[in-house]
Design a protein around this motif. Sequence first.
Motif, PDB file in Angstrom:
ATOM      1  N   LEU A  20       0.733  -1.463   0.066  1.00  0.00           N
ATOM      2  CA  LEU A  20       0.021  -0.052   0.095  1.00  0.00           C
ATOM      3  C   LEU A  20       0.867   1.112   0.108  1.00  0.00           C
ATOM      4  N   ASP A  21       2.115   1.113   0.955  1.00  0.00           N
ATOM      5  CA  ASP A  21       3.026   2.322   0.851  1.00  0.00           C
ATOM      6  C   ASP A  21       3.388   2.668  -0.504  1.00  0.00           C
ATOM      7  N   VAL A  22       3.975   1.520  -1.398  1.00  0.00           N
ATOM      8  CA  VAL A  22       4.196   1.475  -2.878  1.00  0.00           C
ATOM      9  C   VAL A  22       3.155   2.277  -3.708  1.00  0.00           C
ATOM     10  N   HIS A  23       2.078   1.576  -3.508  1.00  0.00           N
ATOM     11  CA  HIS A  23       1.008   2.191  -4.301  1.00  0.00           C
ATOM     12  C   HIS A  23       0.850   3.614  -4.028  1.00  0.00           C
ATOM     13  N   ASP A  24       0.588   3.967  -2.985  1.00  0.00           N
ATOM     14  CA  ASP A  24       0.361   5.424  -2.612  1.00  0.00           C
ATOM     15  C   ASP A  24       1.593   6.443  -2.826  1.00  0.00           C
ATOM     16  N   LEU A  25       2.712   6.112  -2.801  1.00  0.00           N
ATOM     17  CA  LEU A  25       3.943   6.676  -3.542  1.00  0.00           C
ATOM     18  C   LEU A  25       3.767   7.103  -4.788  1.00  0.00           C
ATOM     19  N   LEU A  26       3.532   5.839  -5.489  1.00  0.00           N
ATOM     20  CA  LEU A  26       3.494   6.024  -7.087  1.00  0.00           C
ATOM     21  C   LEU A  26       2.366   6.718  -7.488  1.00  0.00           C
ATOM     22  N   ASP A  43       8.256   8.134 -14.490  1.00  0.00           N
ATOM     23  CA  ASP A  43       8.583   8.346 -13.172  1.00  0.00           C
ATOM     24  C   ASP A  43       9.259   7.028 -12.732  1.00  0.00           C
ATOM     25  N   ILE A  44       8.781   5.699 -13.122  1.00  0.00           N
ATOM     26  CA  ILE A  44       9.283   4.669 -12.417  1.00  0.00           C
ATOM     27  C   ILE A  44      10.602   4.476 -13.376  1.00  0.00           C
ATOM     28  N   ASP A  45      11.717   5.016 -12.950  1.00  0.00           N
ATOM     29  CA  ASP A  45      12.962   5.090 -13.591  1.00  0.00           C
ATOM     30  C   ASP A  45      13.994   4.198 -13.188  1.00  0.00           C
ATOM     31  N   GLY A  46      13.669   3.263 -12.194  1.00  0.00           N
ATOM     32  CA  GLY A  46      14.761   2.390 -11.816  1.00  0.00           C
ATOM     33  C   GLY A  46      15.375   2.537 -10.623  1.00  0.00           C
ATOM     34  N   LYS A  47      15.293   3.653 -10.412  1.00  0.00           N
ATOM     35  CA  LYS A  47      16.163   4.349  -9.124  1.00  0.00           C
ATOM     36  C   LYS A  47      15.408   4.356  -8.014  1.00  0.00           C
ATOM     37  N   ASP A  48      14.282   3.956  -7.862  1.00  0.00           N
ATOM     38  CA  ASP A  48      13.649   3.627  -6.575  1.00  0.00           C
ATOM     39  C   ASP A  48      13.807   2.499  -5.660  1.00  0.00           C
ATOM     40  N   PRO A  49      14.288   1.417  -6.231  1.00  0.00           N
ATOM     41  CA  PRO A  49      14.819   0.359  -5.312  1.00  0.00           C
ATOM     42  C   PRO A  49      16.130   0.730  -4.729  1.00  0.00           C
ATOM     43  N   ASP A  50      16.819   1.479  -4.940  1.00  0.00           N
ATOM     44  CA  ASP A  50      18.200   1.692  -4.472  1.00  0.00           C
ATOM     45  C   ASP A  50      18.079   2.990  -3.521  1.00  0.00           C
ATOM     46  N   ALA A  51      16.943   3.782  -3.558  1.00  0.00           N
ATOM     47  CA  ALA A  51      16.825   5.173  -3.119  1.00  0.00           C
ATOM     48  C   ALA A  51      16.388   4.948  -1.762  1.00  0.00           C
ATOM     49  N   LEU A  52      16.571   5.993  -0.981  1.00  0.00           N
ATOM     50  CA  LEU A  52      15.821   6.082   0.315  1.00  0.00           C
ATOM     51  C   LEU A  52      14.638   7.057   0.096  1.00  0.00           C
TER      52      LEU A  52
END
Length: 158
Positions: A20-26, A43-52
Amino acid sequence: MDFEASQTAKWCRLQQMSPLDVHDLLKLRQDVFVIEQTSLYQDIDGKDPDALHLLVNDAVSGALVGTVRVTEDAEAGKARIGRVVIAPAARGTGLGRKLMLAGIEKVEEILPEGVIDLSAQAHLESFYRSLGFVTVSAEYLEDGIPHVDMTRRCGAGN
């Protein structure tokens, strides 16, 4: 960084978020950057998994009201603050400044001697200057919106 008593804030990696957090963020980023600003971009640029990610939620409704993303390159001594977004209902409350100060604080914790970069929408240049950022590029179009590159040394203060 202290947020309002009516808000909860947490730093996390994408992998630590609930679905739900991921959904709300995106969804918040899509609603503001793509729909409201009519900017078609990936927007989904591949950087989110490595980001804070800092997620700020309304403590009563649980709605996501703001977020900021920090990506770091420790080897280069650099970090980037981006994807700063505030829900329409939370605008004008000072949340943008709080998000940025929290982002700066987090980068300084990770890279005390580092440099923070960001790509600012040109109409927000003076806001970022008030946080110690310096413009380092001419204005350019990014996804159809005027931007400038800005930078700030960790520990630079305000």
